[in-house]
Enzyme design. Sequence first.
Site, short mmCIF file in Angstrom:
data_model
loop_
_atom_site.label_atom_id
_atom_site.label_comp_id
_atom_site.label_asym_id
_atom_site.label_seq_id
_atom_site.Cartn_x
_atom_site.Cartn_y
_atom_site.Cartn_z
N ASP A 1 0.82 -1.22 0.00
CA ASP A 1 0.00 0.00 0.00
C ASP A 1 0.86 1.27 0.00
O ASP A 1 1.94 1.29 0.58
CB ASP A 1 -0.92 -0.02 1.23
CG ASP A 1 -2.08 0.96 1.09
OD1 ASP A 1 -2.35 1.43 -0.03
OD2 ASP A 1 -2.72 1.24 2.12
N TRP B 1 3.02 7.85 -2.68
CA TRP B 1 4.43 7.95 -3.05
C TRP B 1 4.58 8.88 -4.25
O TRP B 1 5.44 9.75 -4.29
CB TRP B 1 4.98 6.56 -3.38
CG TRP B 1 6.44 6.52 -3.69
CD1 TRP B 1 7.46 6.29 -2.81
CD2 TRP B 1 7.04 6.72 -4.98
NE1 TRP B 1 8.67 6.33 -3.47
CE2 TRP B 1 8.44 6.60 -4.79
CE3 TRP B 1 6.55 7.01 -6.25
CZ2 TRP B 1 9.35 6.74 -5.86
CZ3 TRP B 1 7.44 7.16 -7.31
CH2 TRP B 1 8.82 7.02 -7.10
N HIS C 1 2.52 3.17 -9.04
CA HIS C 1 2.22 1.76 -9.29
C HIS C 1 3.38 1.09 -10.03
O HIS C 1 3.74 -0.05 -9.73
CB HIS C 1 0.92 1.60 -10.09
CG HIS C 1 -0.30 2.05 -9.34
ND1 HIS C 1 -0.54 1.68 -8.04
CD2 HIS C 1 -1.34 2.84 -9.71
CE1 HIS C 1 -1.70 2.23 -7.64
NE2 HIS C 1 -2.19 2.93 -8.63
N SER D 1 -7.50 -5.47 -4.83
CA SER D 1 -8.58 -6.03 -4.03
C SER D 1 -9.90 -6.00 -4.79
O SER D 1 -10.04 -5.28 -5.79
CB SER D 1 -8.74 -5.22 -2.72
OG SER D 1 -9.32 -3.96 -3.00
N GLU E 1 -12.32 -4.55 -3.86
CA GLU E 1 -12.83 -3.19 -3.68
C GLU E 1 -12.13 -2.19 -4.61
O GLU E 1 -12.64 -1.09 -4.84
CB GLU E 1 -12.64 -2.74 -2.23
CG GLU E 1 -13.56 -3.41 -1.23
CD GLU E 1 -13.24 -4.88 -0.99
OE1 GLU E 1 -12.05 -5.26 -1.02
OE2 GLU E 1 -14.18 -5.67 -0.78
N ASN E 2 -10.98 -2.56 -5.14
CA ASN E 2 -10.22 -1.61 -5.97
C ASN E 2 -10.87 -1.32 -7.33
O ASN E 2 -10.50 -0.37 -8.01
CB ASN E 2 -8.77 -2.09 -6.18
CG ASN E 2 -7.90 -1.96 -4.95
OD1 ASN E 2 -6.99 -2.76 -4.73
ND2 ASN E 2 -8.14 -0.95 -4.13
N ARG F 1 2.16 -4.47 6.45
CA ARG F 1 1.42 -3.47 5.67
C ARG F 1 2.24 -2.20 5.64
O ARG F 1 2.65 -1.69 6.69
CB ARG F 1 0.04 -3.18 6.26
CG ARG F 1 -0.73 -2.21 5.36
CD ARG F 1 -2.20 -2.15 5.60
NE ARG F 1 -2.84 -1.32 4.57
CZ ARG F 1 -4.10 -1.38 4.21
NH1 ARG F 1 -4.89 -2.25 4.79
NH2 ARG F 1 -4.59 -0.58 3.27
N ARG G 1 -5.18 -1.56 9.02
CA ARG G 1 -6.36 -2.40 8.74
C ARG G 1 -5.98 -3.49 7.76
O ARG G 1 -4.94 -3.43 7.10
CB ARG G 1 -7.51 -1.55 8.18
CG ARG G 1 -7.13 -0.69 6.99
CD ARG G 1 -8.33 0.13 6.48
NE ARG G 1 -7.90 1.08 5.46
CZ ARG G 1 -7.64 2.36 5.69
NH1 ARG G 1 -7.77 2.87 6.90
NH2 ARG G 1 -7.23 3.16 4.71
N LEU G 2 -6.87 -4.49 7.68
CA LEU G 2 -6.61 -5.63 6.81
C LEU G 2 -7.13 -5.42 5.39
O LEU G 2 -6.70 -6.10 4.47
CB LEU G 2 -7.26 -6.90 7.39
CG LEU G 2 -6.61 -7.48 8.64
CD1 LEU G 2 -7.46 -8.64 9.17
CD2 LEU G 2 -5.21 -7.98 8.33
N SER G 3 -8.08 -4.50 5.24
CA SER G 3 -8.67 -4.24 3.92
C SER G 3 -9.04 -5.54 3.19
O SER G 3 -8.75 -5.69 2.00
CB SER G 3 -7.74 -3.38 3.07
OG SER G 3 -7.47 -2.15 3.70
C1 IPE Z 1 -5.38 -2.55 0.02
O1 IPE Z 1 -5.05 -1.24 -0.24
C2 IPE Z 1 -5.40 -3.33 -1.23
C3 IPE Z 1 -4.10 -3.50 -1.88
C4 IPE Z 1 -2.96 -3.07 -1.45
C5 IPE Z 1 -4.14 -4.22 -3.09
P1 IPE Z 1 -6.17 -0.11 -0.43
O2 IPE Z 1 -5.45 1.16 -0.67
O3 IPE Z 1 -7.13 -0.52 -1.47
O4 IPE Z 1 -6.89 -0.15 0.97
P2 IPE Z 1 -7.79 0.93 1.72
O5 IPE Z 1 -8.77 1.43 0.71
O6 IPE Z 1 -6.90 2.03 2.19
O7 IPE Z 1 -8.40 0.17 2.85
C1 IPE Z 2 -1.56 0.23 -3.40
O1 IPE Z 2 -1.31 1.59 -3.43
C2 IPE Z 2 -1.81 -0.35 -4.77
C3 IPE Z 2 -3.19 -0.78 -4.99
C4 IPE Z 2 -4.14 -0.83 -4.13
C5 IPE Z 2 -3.50 -1.22 -6.33
P1 IPE Z 2 -2.49 2.64 -3.45
O2 IPE Z 2 -2.86 2.90 -4.86
O3 IPE Z 2 -3.60 2.20 -2.58
O4 IPE Z 2 -1.77 3.90 -2.85
P2 IPE Z 2 -2.41 4.96 -1.84
O5 IPE Z 2 -2.88 4.19 -0.66
O6 IPE Z 2 -3.51 5.65 -2.57
O7 IPE Z 2 -1.27 5.86 -1.51
MG MG Z 3 -4.01 2.47 -0.61
#
Ligand code: IPE
Ligand code: IPE
Ligand code: MG
Length: 249
Positions: free
Chosen positions: A29, A34, A46, A74, A76-77, A197, A203-205
């Site tokens: 995460d 970054w 990414h 995830s 949710e993504n 993490r 959190r575990l998300s």
């Molecule tokens: C968790 O990160 C999922 C992955 C790293 C793939 P998120 O950025 O999606 O989690 P939340 O939304 O902060 O819980």
């Molecule tokens: C984790 O980084 C990658 C994925 C969830 C795909 P994020 O994209 O969640 O980065 P932040 O949390 O917005 O900084």
């Molecule tokens: Mg994130």
Amino acid sequence: MKVQKTELQDLPTDLKRELLPQHVAVICDGNGRWAQHRGLPRFVGHQRGTDALKNLLRCCDDWGIGALTAYVFSTENWGRPQEEVDFLMTLFQRVLRQELREMVEENVQIKFVGNLSALPRSLQDEISRSMAETRNNRGIRFTVATNYGGRQEIVQACRAISDKVQQGLLQPDEIDEATFERHLYTAGICDPDLLIRTSGEMRLSNFLLWQTAYAEIYITETLWPDFDRREFHRALCSYQGRERRFGKV
Ligand code: IPE
Ligand code: IPE
Ligand code: MG
């Protein structure tokens, strides 16, 4: 995974080999932040995140850790802007194609877990190819959680078990924890000992809800693209300082 002399090439001497986790899981995460901190678009984060993952895989292999699982997308993504989702799917496919040869040569066994049938067809094909080509490898087990959700995994396991009950292949009172585990995406892979993490979120998300029941959790403020061998060393030092009691005294 070409051999390159890097800093901390070998297991740091303050770590005990016999106390290393057998399986490390990471929630990768902080890619977006970054990039944002550098005034760059999120996708650059990414891209850099995939380098950090390659480096961690190599490090686990160098240091003698047998299994690494990474959460990269995830369930949710999908709720992110379409351009970001599309970029990620294309990135996964490109990186997988680029890295497959080396993973085959380096004896990595790659497995994808999650609801893979909802991924773009071309990515699914690349995933199937990578799993088929590394199936007989006996080196590090690298599991990539893509379109993964712990709740979705539990629900699909329940469905698969119910099917067997309905067909008379299984009696309800035969269902135990071992039966359940065999129906999870992670069947056959030991539970993670250490869950890391990055980016400070506590959190575990929806990651490995069943499998992390007794994982030691390590959270760092470091953003995923900056997670390097030094950071991993810190996480392992913290892990080796813990007393794992599993409910006992
Ligand atoms: C968790 O990160 C999922 C992955 C790293 C793939 P998120 O950025 O999606 O989690 P939340 O939304 O902060 O819980
Ligand atoms: C984790 O980084 C990658 C994925 C969830 C795909 P994020 O994209 O969640 O980065 P932040 O949390 O917005 O900084
Ligand atoms: Mg994130």
